[in-house]
Design a protein around this motif. Sequence first.
Motif, PDB file in Angstrom:
ATOM      1  N   ARG A 435      41.374 120.508  60.785  1.00 29.11           N
ATOM      2  CA  ARG A 435      42.425 119.529  61.355  1.00 29.11           C
ATOM      3  C   ARG A 435      42.091 119.188  63.055  1.00 29.11           C
ATOM      4  O   ARG A 435      41.337 119.888  63.512  1.00 29.11           O
ATOM      5  CB  ARG A 435      43.738 120.040  61.262  1.00 29.11           C
ATOM      6  CG  ARG A 435      44.019 121.341  62.384  1.00 29.11           C
ATOM      7  CD  ARG A 435      45.556 121.374  62.329  1.00 29.11           C
ATOM      8  NE  ARG A 435      46.382 121.663  60.818  1.00 29.11           N
ATOM      9  CZ  ARG A 435      47.542 121.797  60.980  1.00 29.11           C
ATOM     10  NH1 ARG A 435      48.150 121.704  61.827  1.00 29.11           N
ATOM     11  NH2 ARG A 435      47.985 122.266  59.449  1.00 29.11           N
ATOM     12  N   SER A 436      42.230 118.047  63.364  1.00 25.91           N
ATOM     13  CA  SER A 436      42.094 117.540  64.646  1.00 25.91           C
ATOM     14  C   SER A 436      43.495 117.073  65.180  1.00 25.91           C
ATOM     15  O   SER A 436      44.346 116.711  64.437  1.00 25.91           O
ATOM     16  CB  SER A 436      40.935 116.575  64.788  1.00 25.91           C
ATOM     17  OG  SER A 436      40.908 115.722  63.949  1.00 25.91           O
ATOM     18  N   ALA A 437      43.463 116.377  66.468  1.00 20.06           N
ATOM     19  CA  ALA A 437      44.574 115.916  66.863  1.00 20.06           C
ATOM     20  C   ALA A 437      44.352 114.542  67.947  1.00 20.06           C
ATOM     21  O   ALA A 437      43.140 114.368  68.405  1.00 20.06           O
ATOM     22  CB  ALA A 437      45.537 116.733  67.830  1.00 20.06           C
ATOM     23  N   GLU A 496      47.774 122.913  65.932  1.00 15.31           N
ATOM     24  CA  GLU A 496      49.090 122.315  66.689  1.00 15.31           C
ATOM     25  C   GLU A 496      49.321 122.998  67.891  1.00 15.31           C
ATOM     26  O   GLU A 496      49.430 122.074  68.922  1.00 15.31           O
ATOM     27  CB  GLU A 496      50.116 122.396  65.708  1.00 15.31           C
ATOM     28  CG  GLU A 496      51.518 121.629  66.440  1.00 15.31           C
ATOM     29  CD  GLU A 496      52.807 121.771  65.323  1.00 15.31           C
ATOM     30  OE1 GLU A 496      53.941 121.113  65.956  1.00 15.31           O
ATOM     31  OE2 GLU A 496      52.508 121.893  64.340  1.00 15.31           O
ATOM     32  N   ALA A 499      46.482 121.826  70.474  1.00 19.87           N
ATOM     33  CA  ALA A 499      46.559 120.491  70.770  1.00 19.87           C
ATOM     34  C   ALA A 499      47.599 120.308  71.895  1.00 19.87           C
ATOM     35  O   ALA A 499      47.498 119.613  72.825  1.00 19.87           O
ATOM     36  CB  ALA A 499      47.042 119.649  69.658  1.00 19.87           C
ATOM     37  N   VAL A 530      51.165 113.389  71.260  1.00 17.07           N
ATOM     38  CA  VAL A 530      50.218 114.227  70.187  1.00 17.07           C
ATOM     39  C   VAL A 530      50.773 113.772  68.937  1.00 17.07           C
ATOM     40  O   VAL A 530      51.982 113.989  68.501  1.00 17.07           O
ATOM     41  CB  VAL A 530      50.320 115.838  70.905  1.00 17.07           C
ATOM     42  CG1 VAL A 530      49.290 116.280  69.915  1.00 17.07           C
ATOM     43  CG2 VAL A 530      50.272 116.046  72.312  1.00 17.07           C
ATOM     44  N   LEU A 532      49.117 115.131  65.149  1.00 18.29           N
ATOM     45  CA  LEU A 532      48.156 115.763  64.417  1.00 18.29           C
ATOM     46  C   LEU A 532      47.581 115.010  63.345  1.00 18.29           C
ATOM     47  O   LEU A 532      47.920 114.029  62.856  1.00 18.29           O
ATOM     48  CB  LEU A 532      48.752 117.229  63.728  1.00 18.29           C
ATOM     49  CG  LEU A 532      49.291 118.080  64.604  1.00 18.29           C
ATOM     50  CD1 LEU A 532      50.123 119.052  63.856  1.00 18.29           C
ATOM     51  CD2 LEU A 532      48.519 118.719  65.436  1.00 18.29           C
ATOM     52  N   ASP A 534      45.858 115.620  59.977  1.00 19.40           N
ATOM     53  CA  ASP A 534      45.879 116.741  58.970  1.00 19.40           C
ATOM     54  C   ASP A 534      46.011 115.974  57.549  1.00 19.40           C
ATOM     55  O   ASP A 534      45.894 114.779  57.316  1.00 19.40           O
ATOM     56  CB  ASP A 534      46.903 117.899  59.324  1.00 19.40           C
ATOM     57  CG  ASP A 534      48.319 117.418  59.327  1.00 19.40           C
ATOM     58  OD1 ASP A 534      48.530 116.157  58.880  1.00 19.40           O
ATOM     59  OD2 ASP A 534      49.213 117.877  59.755  1.00 19.40           O
ATOM     60  N   ALA A 547      51.162 108.705  67.382  1.00 13.71           N
ATOM     61  CA  ALA A 547      50.712 109.327  68.599  1.00 13.71           C
ATOM     62  C   ALA A 547      51.635 108.399  69.901  1.00 13.71           C
ATOM     63  O   ALA A 547      51.915 108.642  70.951  1.00 13.71           O
ATOM     64  CB  ALA A 547      49.465 109.344  69.067  1.00 13.71           C
ATOM     65  N   VAL A 564      54.834 116.168  71.206  1.00 13.36           N
ATOM     66  CA  VAL A 564      54.279 116.481  69.979  1.00 13.36           C
ATOM     67  C   VAL A 564      54.939 115.856  68.823  1.00 13.36           C
ATOM     68  O   VAL A 564      56.334 116.125  68.943  1.00 13.36           O
ATOM     69  CB  VAL A 564      54.019 117.777  69.532  1.00 13.36           C
ATOM     70  CG1 VAL A 564      53.025 117.854  68.226  1.00 13.36           C
ATOM     71  CG2 VAL A 564      53.045 118.527  70.677  1.00 13.36           C
TER      72      VAL A 564
END
Length: 843
Positions: A435-437, A496, A499, A530, A532, A534, A547, A564
Amino acid sequence: MHRTLLVERSATLRHVLSKLLEMEGFVVTAVASSQEALAALDIRGERFDGVVLEWPLRTDPMTDDLLTYLDSAKQRPLAVVVLSEMADPAQMSWSSRRPRTALVLWQDYMDVARSLRKLIEARFELGSWLDEERRENAVSDIRMLFVDDSPTVRGSYRKLLSRHGYQVDTAASVEEGFELACSGDYDIAIIDYFMPGSTGDELCRRLRENPVTAEMSLAIITGSYLDRVIMDALAAGAVECMFKSEAAALFLARVDAMSRTIHHRRSIEKQRQRLQGILCSVGDGVYGVDNKGAITFMNSAAQRVLGFDTPEQYLGISPRDLFHGSAADGSAIPEGDCLLTAAYARGEHLSGWQTSFWTRSGRAIPVECTVHPLYIGGEREGSVVAFRDVSERKLLEEELRWQANHDALTKLLNRCYLEKALEDRVQRLGQGDTRSALLYIDLDQFKYINDTAGHSAGDRLLIDVGQVLQGRVRATDTLARLGGDEFAIILGDVAEEEAAQVAEEFRRLIASETFVYADKRYNISASIGVALIDESSDSPGEVLANADLACHVAKEKGRNCVHVYEPESDKKRAMDLELGWSSRLHEALEEDRFDLAFHPIVAIKHVIAPTVPGGQWEIPEEQVNHYEVLLRLRGADGQVVMPEAFLPTAERFNLMPAIDRWVLRRAVEELAIQQAAGRSINFSINLSAHTIADPGLANEIVRLLANHGVDPSALCFEITETSAITNLAAARGLIDQLRALGCRFALDDFGSGFCSFGQLKNLAVDFIKIDGLFTKGVVSDPIDRAVVLSIVEIAKASGIRTVAEFVENAEVLRYLSESGVDFVQGNFISEPRNDPHQVAVCA
C-alpha cells in the motif's frame, strides 16, 4: 523586390508558400493551374523574375505545355524552382538541363526562397546562352590536329577542314605531333600512317597511354588500303581509318561523325556535372554502395556530417566498418543484425529507418535513413542511401515529451504525469504491491501573497516550495504540481500511521520556511490531505478526490494542519459542501446574482513601447475594442466570489450549460447596448465542454443575435483544447455552423496538451490562445520560448492569429512583441473591469 509566379493546385500549400515567399521580400502572384500560369507568363505580358511550381504527379497537356514553354529560348533566363515529393529521373533531367533551375524536395520547402533568390541574382545573359547553344550545335568549337610529313597534304587538308568550320593545327612527324598534342587541348587527331622514323599507329598508342591526351578521338589516314594498316591503327586506339584517295565529301562526313560523337560526349559530361552539382547541393547526406557493400561515392553533405576530408578515406570501404557498425551507446552491432547491411546485400528498399552514425571524431549522431536499390540498364548496381542528422529534431521531441509531463513554472512533474502514476499504483495493488498514500498539499498564504506582492512573487513562492519539497522526497516517491498553489506526493510503501507522520513532517518543513520577496518577509504554511492507496481504492480519480477532500477538511480545521481521509465522515462533509454550493448556484441563477467582468485583448502592434528606460507602455484608447467576458458571483454578503471557487461544483452538477447561457445572454445584451451607443466592440465568450455538446446551442445563439440585432462577427467563442478533444465531433459541428454565420472561434489554453498541433487540422479556428504557463516563462525559460515560437510559426503558416495570455510584466510583453504574437492579454495590459468602455490599460 523580385516578382514571382507561384503555381500550386492545393489552396493550403499555395497559402503557405505565398506567406513564406512574401516574408522573404518576394512579390507573389499565385495561380492554381498550368493554364493560369501560361496566361500569366504570356497573355498578360507581366514580367516575372522567377517561377515556383510543383512537379505534377500526373502528366496532362497543359502542364506539358507549361514545362515546354519554360524551357523555350524566350523563357530560359527566368529562374525556376521545382517542388517535388521525391526526385525522379524526369524531374532531375529537366531541372539539370534547363539553366537557372533548382529542384527542391517538399521536406525542404523552407529552402524555396533562398534557392529562388540565388537563381535570380546569378548573372545570366540571354545572348551569351544563345551563342553557347549555337556553338554547341556547330563544329567551330572542335579543335583538330592533323599530322602528316607531306607539306602539300597538310596544307590541302588544313584548308578543307578550316573552310568547314574546324580549328586546325598541323604537325610534320610523330614527335612533333605528340609534343603539340600534349601542349594543346585537341578533340581530334588525324594521323598519317606512313611517316619517316615511326608510323602513325605508334603516335596513336602514345596518345592513348598519356593521361593528358587519352580522351582525344584518333583517326589514321593513309594513301593505300592495306588490312595490316587498318588492323594496326584500330589496335592502337584509332576510331576511324580514312583514305587520301576518297572523295572530300566522304572524308568530311567521317570527320563530322567524329565531331558529333564528341558533342554527345560533352553533353553527357555536362549532364554528369550538373547532376553531380545537384547531388552536392542536396542538404541531406547521400552515399552509394556497390553490390558488395563498398562505398562508391559520397556527396559533400555526407562528407561534412561524417567528417571525411578526401575520397580516399571512404571509397571502396564498407560503411558498416566506417560509421554504422555500433549503436548509440558504443556497443557493436552484429553484422547479422544490421538492417542497413542487409538492405545493401539484398537490394531492398528501406524508408525512415532511424539509427546512429559515428563521425570520424568518434561522436554518435542520430540519423534517419532511406535506402533505394540502384538499377542501371535493368541490372542492380548497388544501393543509394540518403540520410539526415536528426539531432535537433530528437532534442525538440525530448523537450516536448518533457513538457508534456512537467510543470513549466516549477519544473516538477505535472498533474497529467501524477494521474498516470496513480493509475499505475492502483493497478499494481492487485498484483501484490504494497500500500501507498497520496498527500494533497495546498499553500495557505498563496492568494494573499499573489494579490499583495504580485504574480511574480506568487510564481517565486511556488518555485521555492517546489524546491523545498523536492529536497525531502525519497527516490520511491513522486512529487508533482497539480496547478495553482496545489502540490501532490505519492508515498511508496507506507502504512496509514507512517503516511500521517510523513505528512506532518512535510507540514513542519513548509512552516519552517520564510519567504522573502522585495525585502519583505512572509510566513508560509500548508494544509495537507492524506488518502491511502489500498485494496479499497477503486480508481486513481477516487484517490485524488479523497486526498483533495481531506485537504479541504484540513483547511476547515484552521489551516496549517494534516487530515487523513475518513471515508464515512468526510464523504458526508463533501456531500454537504457540494450540495451547499449547488443550492447557492441555483439561487444565483434564479436571482440573477452573477456579474460580468471584461478583460481587454489588444493587438500587439497597437502597444506603444516606452521611449526611455523605465517609461510606461501605452495603448491608444480607440484601439481597445476586444474583451474576454469573465464571470463573477455576488455572495449573500455582497462579497465577489471568483469562478475557481464555484465552477468545479457547477461542472459536477451539470450546471455549466445554464451558466454559459446566462453569460451568453447578458454578453449579447451588453453588445447591443454598446453598439446602440455607437461603440464597435467584440466579445470573447468561454464555452464549457457540456455546453459544446448541446445540439441546440447553435440555433439558440442565432435567435439571440437576431432578437438583439447584434452583428455575429462581434462574437468570438473560446473553447479549451481539452473540451474540444473530448467532444471533437460536437466542437467541429458547432464551429462550422457559427463560423458560417460570421462568428469566430479561439482554441484556449493551447499547448497544454501534447497533441496541440494536431488539433489545428481538425478545428477551423481563427485564434490560438497560448497557455499562460508558457507565456509567463518566456523571459527566463528556453523551453517556454521554444514552445511559444513554435506555436507562432505554426499559426502563421496556418493563417491563424495568436493571443498570449497572462502578460504580467514589461519584459514578457517586450519578448512577445519581438516573437511575432498578434494579440496580448493580462493584468499588465489591464485588469478586468466591470464596464467595457472604461478600461485603464498598461499597468
